[in-house]
Design an enzyme around this catalytic site. Structure first.
Site, PDB file in Angstrom:
ATOM      1  N   ASP A  19     -10.073  76.880 114.764  1.00  0.00           N
ATOM      2  CA  ASP A  19      -8.696  76.398 114.782  1.00  0.00           C
ATOM      3  C   ASP A  19      -7.823  77.293 115.651  1.00  0.00           C
ATOM      4  O   ASP A  19      -6.645  77.017 115.828  1.00  0.00           O
ATOM      5  CB  ASP A  19      -8.127  76.339 113.362  1.00  0.00           C
ATOM      6  CG  ASP A  19      -6.757  75.677 113.312  1.00  0.00           C
ATOM      7  OD1 ASP A  19      -6.636  74.538 113.811  1.00  0.00           O
ATOM      8  OD2 ASP A  19      -5.804  76.301 112.793  1.00  0.00           O
ATOM      9  N   SER A  77      -8.626  82.548 111.846  1.00  0.00           N
ATOM     10  CA  SER A  77      -7.783  83.747 111.782  1.00  0.00           C
ATOM     11  C   SER A  77      -6.969  83.899 113.058  1.00  0.00           C
ATOM     12  O   SER A  77      -5.859  83.400 113.156  1.00  0.00           O
ATOM     13  CB  SER A  77      -8.634  84.984 111.497  1.00  0.00           C
ATOM     14  OG  SER A  77      -9.611  85.191 112.516  1.00  0.00           O
ATOM     15  N   ARG A  78      -7.537  84.562 114.058  1.00  0.00           N
ATOM     16  CA  ARG A  78      -6.899  84.714 115.363  1.00  0.00           C
ATOM     17  C   ARG A  78      -7.981  84.578 116.431  1.00  0.00           C
ATOM     18  O   ARG A  78      -9.106  85.061 116.255  1.00  0.00           O
ATOM     19  CB  ARG A  78      -6.202  86.080 115.488  1.00  0.00           C
ATOM     20  CG  ARG A  78      -4.924  86.202 114.670  1.00  0.00           C
ATOM     21  CD  ARG A  78      -3.819  85.315 115.198  1.00  0.00           C
ATOM     22  NE  ARG A  78      -2.560  85.457 114.479  1.00  0.00           N
ATOM     23  CZ  ARG A  78      -2.181  84.702 113.475  1.00  0.00           C
ATOM     24  NH1 ARG A  78      -2.988  83.740 113.024  1.00  0.00           N
ATOM     25  NH2 ARG A  78      -0.997  84.882 112.899  1.00  0.00           N
ATOM     26  N   CYS A  97      -9.309  87.710 108.756  1.00  0.00           N
ATOM     27  CA  CYS A  97      -8.838  89.068 108.994  1.00  0.00           C
ATOM     28  C   CYS A  97      -7.704  89.047 110.009  1.00  0.00           C
ATOM     29  O   CYS A  97      -7.632  88.142 110.848  1.00  0.00           O
ATOM     30  CB  CYS A  97      -9.985  89.950 109.490  1.00  0.00           C
ATOM     31  SG  CYS A  97     -10.939  89.203 110.835  1.00  0.00           S
ATOM     32  N   PRO A  98      -6.807  90.023 109.966  1.00  0.00           N
ATOM     33  CA  PRO A  98      -5.742  90.094 110.972  1.00  0.00           C
ATOM     34  C   PRO A  98      -6.311  90.525 112.319  1.00  0.00           C
ATOM     35  O   PRO A  98      -7.426  91.065 112.396  1.00  0.00           O
ATOM     36  CB  PRO A  98      -4.802  91.155 110.399  1.00  0.00           C
ATOM     37  CG  PRO A  98      -5.702  92.041 109.587  1.00  0.00           C
ATOM     38  CD  PRO A  98      -6.737  91.133 108.992  1.00  0.00           C
ATOM     39  N   ILE A 114      -6.038  84.421 101.597  1.00  0.00           N
ATOM     40  CA  ILE A 114      -6.791  83.269 102.096  1.00  0.00           C
ATOM     41  C   ILE A 114      -8.271  83.426 101.798  1.00  0.00           C
ATOM     42  O   ILE A 114      -8.931  82.474 101.345  1.00  0.00           O
ATOM     43  CB  ILE A 114      -6.549  83.067 103.604  1.00  0.00           C
ATOM     44  CG1 ILE A 114      -5.081  82.748 103.866  1.00  0.00           C
ATOM     45  CG2 ILE A 114      -7.437  81.946 104.147  1.00  0.00           C
ATOM     46  CD1 ILE A 114      -4.712  82.650 105.339  1.00  0.00           C
ATOM     47  N   GLU A 174      -3.576  80.080 123.766  1.00  0.00           N
ATOM     48  CA  GLU A 174      -3.065  78.846 123.174  1.00  0.00           C
ATOM     49  C   GLU A 174      -1.744  78.480 123.820  1.00  0.00           C
ATOM     50  O   GLU A 174      -0.871  79.365 123.938  1.00  0.00           O
ATOM     51  CB  GLU A 174      -2.875  79.026 121.656  1.00  0.00           C
ATOM     52  CG  GLU A 174      -4.171  79.304 120.934  1.00  0.00           C
ATOM     53  CD  GLU A 174      -4.009  79.630 119.464  1.00  0.00           C
ATOM     54  OE1 GLU A 174      -5.020  79.686 118.761  1.00  0.00           O
ATOM     55  OE2 GLU A 174      -2.839  79.844 119.016  1.00  0.00           O
ATOM     56  N   HIS A 229      -4.876  74.727 116.381  1.00  0.00           N
ATOM     57  CA  HIS A 229      -4.096  75.670 115.567  1.00  0.00           C
ATOM     58  C   HIS A 229      -3.203  74.921 114.570  1.00  0.00           C
ATOM     59  O   HIS A 229      -1.979  75.123 114.515  1.00  0.00           O
ATOM     60  CB  HIS A 229      -3.245  76.583 116.448  1.00  0.00           C
ATOM     61  CG  HIS A 229      -2.904  77.885 115.791  1.00  0.00           C
ATOM     62  ND1 HIS A 229      -2.868  79.082 116.463  1.00  0.00           N
ATOM     63  CD2 HIS A 229      -2.580  78.186 114.497  1.00  0.00           C
ATOM     64  CE1 HIS A 229      -2.546  80.057 115.635  1.00  0.00           C
ATOM     65  NE2 HIS A 229      -2.363  79.538 114.425  1.00  0.00           N
TER      66      HIS A 229
END
Length: 320
Positions: free
Chosen positions: A262, A237-238, A209-210, A162, A267, A286
């Protein structure tokens, strides 16, 4: 392996809202679908199923102990933190994820968020719809400042598929590109910088990034204080990559100019989120991964994973 296996899909409602048919899921035997599955329902919904397909449902050691027929878990996702991989491996359960299905969609959404801030299309749409252009004394009304992307510096944190796709689009906008990543890329034509320098030099900083112990809270109060007051922050990402209170404070105090998000730590969004009503903050629910083509591709990957498992050659295994 060619015998029929019983399959259960635990949260089909997170993959399809009716635009992808249940028939799209590959199965060798009986298959059941559940729109969503609450934690207390998981064991009962799985029952004696051999194959479990899910997106975000928690498959814990307790679930595996109770559902002894589970042989394979297929994820409608790249992330797999909802699965107890250690417990799965101990029981010989194979877990496969779906990687790289959403690269183009997420990169597209990154620039949708960037362009909302820089070009303000929805703001000017409202301006026209409320009659303000009709009453404008000039042919061109631009009360809300807009800017060019050309020449702006984009810092990309994380340089996987990405991050690379985002860089490619940024090149088309004639942007200056910086990359910050934990592992220095072997071949990268862009300037690679430290994390602090990525924050300091960015006109726009975007995260790909994770979520790990190292990246949790990466967007911190200290790092936000390094940024330009004109800078924009994007996170697709997260959610926990950001300290949300620190980010809300930075936005509301004018420390940075805006944010496009996002993902959030919780969530669906909670009513007490510090980012509700934050200044110049655009939040989408999301959906960067959710174009129809993207979700159809995801289902195809999940199907291929199941077929590979059935053929005795499992792939995309995250607990080898």
């Amino acid at each position: 392996m060619n015998k029929a296996l019983k399959t259960v899909v635990l949260d089909w409602g997170t993959v399809s809202n009716g635009d992808i048919s249940c028939d799209a899921i590959y199965s060798t035997g009986e298959i059941s679908f559940h729109t969503l599955t609450r934690p207390e329902e998981t064991i009962n919904q799985i029952g004696d199923s051999d194959i479990v397909l899910c997106n975000k449902v928690l498959i814990t050691e307790e679930v595996m102990k109770a559902c002894r027929n589970i042989k394979y878990i297929g994820l409608f996702a790249t992330g797999f933190n909802n699965i107890d991989l250690k417990a799965a491996k101990e029981r010989g359960i194979i877990v496969s994820n779906a990687g790289s299905y959403s690269t183009d969609a997420v990169a597209q959404h990154v620039f949708a968020l960037i362009l909302q801030h820089y070009s303000k299309v929805s703001t000017y749409k409202s301006f026209v719809e409320d009659g303000s252009w009709i009453s404008s004394p000039t042919f061109s009304a631009f009360p809300y400042p807009i800017y060019e992307l050309a020449g702006k510096t984009l810092s990309i944190v994380g340089y996987g598929s990405i991050g690379k796709a985002v860089a490619k689009i940024a090149e088309a906008f004639n942007m200056n590109i910086l990359v910050s990543t934990r592992t220095k890329p072997t071949s990268c034509k862009y300037e690679v910088v430290s994390m602090d320098e990525a924050f300091r030099r960015a006109d726009i900083i975007t995260f790909h990034c994770p979520l790990t112990e190292q990246t949790k809270g990466l967007i911190s109060r200290d790092r936000l204080s390094l940024m330009k007051k004109s800078a924009l922050l994007i996170n697709t990402s997260r959610g926990p990559v950001a300290d949300e209170q620190a980010l809300a404070d930075a936005l509301n105090s004018g420390l940075i100019a805006g944010a496009g998000l996002d993902v959030l730590e919780h969530e669906p969004m909670r009513p007490d989120s510090p980012l509700i009503g934050a200044r110049n903050c655009v939040i989408t629910p999301h959906v960067a991964w959710a174009p129809l083509e993207t979700r159809s591709r995801l289902v195809s990957i999940v199907n291929e994973n199941i077929k590979a498992y059935m053929n005795g050659t499992p792939k995309n295994v995250v607990n080898p």
